[in-house]
Design a protein around this motif. Structure first.
Motif, PDB file in Angstrom:
ATOM      1  N   PHE A  55      13.746  -9.093  17.216  1.00 35.81           N
ATOM      2  CA  PHE A  55      13.304  -8.090  18.510  1.00 35.81           C
ATOM      3  C   PHE A  55      15.651  -8.198  18.223  1.00 35.81           C
ATOM      4  N   THR A  56      16.180  -7.754  18.426  1.00 34.58           N
ATOM      5  CA  THR A  56      17.289  -6.794  18.702  1.00 34.58           C
ATOM      6  C   THR A  56      18.239  -7.562  20.403  1.00 34.58           C
ATOM      7  N   SER A  57      19.620  -7.361  20.826  1.00 32.89           N
ATOM      8  CA  SER A  57      20.267  -7.868  22.277  1.00 32.89           C
ATOM      9  C   SER A  57      19.378  -6.265  23.277  1.00 32.89           C
ATOM     10  N   PHE A  58      19.963  -5.612  22.345  1.00 36.68           N
ATOM     11  CA  PHE A  58      18.843  -4.439  22.988  1.00 36.68           C
ATOM     12  C   PHE A  58      18.111  -4.252  23.304  1.00 36.68           C
ATOM     13  N   PHE A  74       6.525  -1.846  31.784  1.00 34.43           N
ATOM     14  CA  PHE A  74       7.296  -1.762  30.107  1.00 34.43           C
ATOM     15  C   PHE A  74       6.860  -2.847  29.336  1.00 34.43           C
ATOM     16  N   ARG A  75       7.279  -1.734  27.904  1.00 32.87           N
ATOM     17  CA  ARG A  75       6.603  -3.081  27.068  1.00 32.87           C
ATOM     18  C   ARG A  75       7.476  -1.759  25.878  1.00 32.87           C
ATOM     19  N   ILE A  76       8.455  -2.900  24.698  1.00 29.29           N
ATOM     20  CA  ILE A  76       8.930  -2.555  23.675  1.00 29.29           C
ATOM     21  C   ILE A  76       8.323  -2.196  22.464  1.00 29.29           C
ATOM     22  N   ALA A  77       8.032  -1.022  22.038  1.00 30.57           N
ATOM     23  CA  ALA A  77       7.886  -1.249  20.607  1.00 30.57           C
ATOM     24  C   ALA A  77       8.480  -1.084  19.997  1.00 30.57           C
ATOM     25  N   TYR A  78       7.699  -1.951  19.510  1.00 36.47           N
ATOM     26  CA  TYR A  78       9.378  -2.413  17.699  1.00 36.47           C
ATOM     27  C   TYR A  78       7.662  -2.790  16.826  1.00 36.47           C
ATOM     28  N   ASP A  79       7.975  -2.328  15.728  1.00 36.53           N
ATOM     29  CA  ASP A  79       7.304  -3.002  14.611  1.00 36.53           C
ATOM     30  C   ASP A  79       7.913  -2.423  13.106  1.00 36.53           C
ATOM     31  N   TRP A  80       7.983  -3.627  12.422  1.00 39.63           N
ATOM     32  CA  TRP A  80       9.541  -3.539  11.567  1.00 39.63           C
ATOM     33  C   TRP A  80       8.276  -2.731  10.273  1.00 39.63           C
ATOM     34  N   ARG A  81       8.843  -2.050   9.171  1.00 42.60           N
ATOM     35  CA  ARG A  81       8.667  -2.094   7.712  1.00 42.60           C
ATOM     36  C   ARG A  81       9.388  -1.627   7.128  1.00 42.60           C
ATOM     37  N   ASP A  82       9.414  -2.389   5.743  1.00 45.37           N
ATOM     38  CA  ASP A  82      10.349  -2.340   4.826  1.00 45.37           C
ATOM     39  C   ASP A  82      11.152  -0.915   4.505  1.00 45.37           C
ATOM     40  N   LEU A  83      11.840  -0.990   3.659  1.00 40.57           N
ATOM     41  CA  LEU A  83      12.603   0.120   3.069  1.00 40.57           C
ATOM     42  C   LEU A  83      11.830   1.366   2.997  1.00 40.57           C
ATOM     43  N   GLU A  84      10.708  -0.018   1.673  1.00 41.07           N
ATOM     44  CA  GLU A  84      10.085   1.171   0.556  1.00 41.07           C
ATOM     45  C   GLU A  84       8.585   1.612   1.227  1.00 41.07           C
ATOM     46  N   ARG A 169      20.499  -3.516   2.103  1.00 38.33           N
ATOM     47  CA  ARG A 169      19.353  -3.678   3.502  1.00 38.33           C
ATOM     48  C   ARG A 169      20.411  -3.918   4.804  1.00 38.33           C
ATOM     49  N   ILE A 170      21.593  -3.501   4.805  1.00 37.09           N
ATOM     50  CA  ILE A 170      22.476  -2.787   6.403  1.00 37.09           C
ATOM     51  C   ILE A 170      21.095  -1.718   6.269  1.00 37.09           C
ATOM     52  N   LEU A 171      20.810  -0.762   5.564  1.00 35.17           N
ATOM     53  CA  LEU A 171      20.535   0.761   6.286  1.00 35.17           C
ATOM     54  C   LEU A 171      18.934  -0.230   6.708  1.00 35.17           C
ATOM     55  N   GLU A 172      18.229  -0.396   5.811  1.00 36.15           N
ATOM     56  CA  GLU A 172      16.898  -0.830   6.015  1.00 36.15           C
ATOM     57  C   GLU A 172      16.815  -1.951   7.379  1.00 36.15           C
ATOM     58  N   VAL A 173      17.566  -2.655   8.109  1.00 33.22           N
ATOM     59  CA  VAL A 173      17.360  -3.217   9.531  1.00 33.22           C
ATOM     60  C   VAL A 173      17.647  -1.962  10.054  1.00 33.22           C
ATOM     61  N   TYR A 174      18.665  -1.506   9.758  1.00 33.99           N
ATOM     62  CA  TYR A 174      19.275   0.208  10.884  1.00 33.99           C
ATOM     63  C   TYR A 174      18.286   0.919  11.317  1.00 33.99           C
ATOM     64  N   VAL A 175      17.386   1.498  10.435  1.00 34.59           N
ATOM     65  CA  VAL A 175      16.636   2.434  10.561  1.00 34.59           C
ATOM     66  C   VAL A 175      14.898   1.450  11.384  1.00 34.59           C
ATOM     67  N   ASN A 176      15.227   0.103  10.880  1.00 33.27           N
ATOM     68  CA  ASN A 176      13.881  -0.211  12.221  1.00 33.27           C
ATOM     69  C   ASN A 176      14.491  -1.147  13.799  1.00 33.27           C
ATOM     70  N   ALA A 187      11.396   2.798  12.961  1.00 32.65           N
ATOM     71  CA  ALA A 187      10.907   4.363  12.399  1.00 32.65           C
ATOM     72  C   ALA A 187       9.575   3.867  13.239  1.00 32.65           C
ATOM     73  N   GLN A 188       8.820   3.451  12.443  1.00 35.82           N
ATOM     74  CA  GLN A 188       7.154   3.110  12.162  1.00 35.82           C
ATOM     75  C   GLN A 188       6.469   3.397  14.485  1.00 35.82           C
ATOM     76  N   ALA A 189       7.618   2.647  14.816  1.00 32.75           N
ATOM     77  CA  ALA A 189       7.120   3.144  15.973  1.00 32.75           C
ATOM     78  C   ALA A 189       7.348   3.952  16.883  1.00 32.75           C
ATOM     79  N   ALA A 190       8.351   5.059  16.243  1.00 32.79           N
ATOM     80  CA  ALA A 190       8.760   6.070  16.718  1.00 32.79           C
ATOM     81  C   ALA A 190       7.483   7.471  15.970  1.00 32.79           C
ATOM     82  N   ALA A 191       7.417   7.088  15.300  1.00 34.76           N
ATOM     83  CA  ALA A 191       5.831   7.507  14.164  1.00 34.76           C
ATOM     84  C   ALA A 191       4.865   7.562  14.504  1.00 34.76           C
TER      85      ALA A 191
END
Length: 253
Positions: A55-58, A74-84, A169-176, A187-191
């Motif tokens: 999770f993040t502070s935000f 209310f529930r946070i939608a968050y689901d990690w995906r590797d950049l690949e 790695r910076i870009l991978e974490v950011y889009v997640n 990305a995954q939660a939005a898609a």
């Protein structure tokens, strides 16, 4: 009783350290506090180079906001995906929209900051000059707002991220962890939320629309884009082509 009384009397008459020395011993730990904060921040960033953030502070702040408003469902939608596992069009769109010099700078884009200051001085819509690395530092570890304390902490975390992480790695974490809608992170939660598909199946226009809402993800919609998001998405798609498309991403280290 007499023996115990003698001990108490001896303790009462024992030499006491000077008042100044007592005050120094009481506050001697203060100099250690900044060092502890520095070491903690370094450990945080170093761990997240290899461990995907749960999770993040935000995210935590948004969840507490909902609870404070009485929205217990209310529930946070968050689901990690590797950049690949994410369509290349999304990280490319994010770079094209937010930070076209991402591969070259070391966390701070001075030219972008100068352009933002000039634009804001003329009035109109406020424009920021933050890089992806700065935004990631804020999203992961800090809070919103424009205070100097927060900006200073953001700068410190940005330096750590750029020093300890590779750009990929910076870009991978950011889009997640970027917020693409109210409570929708990554990305995954939005898609899944908007188009019922995985992040790897995002099309170029869908990715551009997600990147287009990043300045204000709770104000604009990627799913039902208005004129501003549509215009910005077309501009982003042109900039993706100018970057060089997937070849740019493949060359990122």
């Amino acid at each position: 009783m007499a023996r115990g009384g003698n001990k108490d009397a001896e303790a009462a008459h024992a030499p006491q350290p000077p008042a100044g020395r007592r005050r120094r011993s009481r506050w001697h730990w203060l100099w250690k506090l900044p060092l502890a904060l520095v070491l903690l921040s370094v450990a945080q960033v170093l761990v997240l180079r290899f461990v995907d953030p749960p999770f993040t502070s935000f995210m935590a702040i948004r969840q507490f906001e909902a609870l404070g408003a009485g929205d217990t469902g209310f529930r946070i939608a968050y689901d990690w995906r590797d950049l690949e596992a994410i369509a290349p069009s999304l990280p490319l769109s994010v770079v094209a929209a937010e930070d076209q010099d991402f591969a070259r700078h070391r966390g701070f884009d001075i030219r972008a900051i100068e352009r933002a200051l000039e634009h804001n001085a003329r009035g109109g819509r406020i424009r920021g000059g933050s890089t992806i690395s700065q935004q990631l530092a804020k999203n992961l570890f800090l809070w919103g707002g424009r205070s100097w304390v927060r900006k200073g902490a953001e700068a410190w975390y940005t330096v750590l991220i750029e020093t300890l992480w590779p750009k990929r790695r910076i870009l991978e974490v950011y889009v997640n962890v970027a917020e693409f809608g109210d409570g929708i992170y990554g990305a995954q939660a939005a898609a899944r939320s908007y188009w019922g598909k995985d992040a790897g199946a995002l099309g170029a226009n869908e990715s551009a629309r997600l990147a287009a809402v990043l300045p204000s993800p709770r104000r604009y919609s990627a799913h039902r884009p208005g004129p501003y998001v549509q215009r910005r998405a077309r501009w982003i798609e042109r900039n993706v082509r100018n970057l060089g498309g997937e070849a740019w991403l493949e060359a990122l280290e």
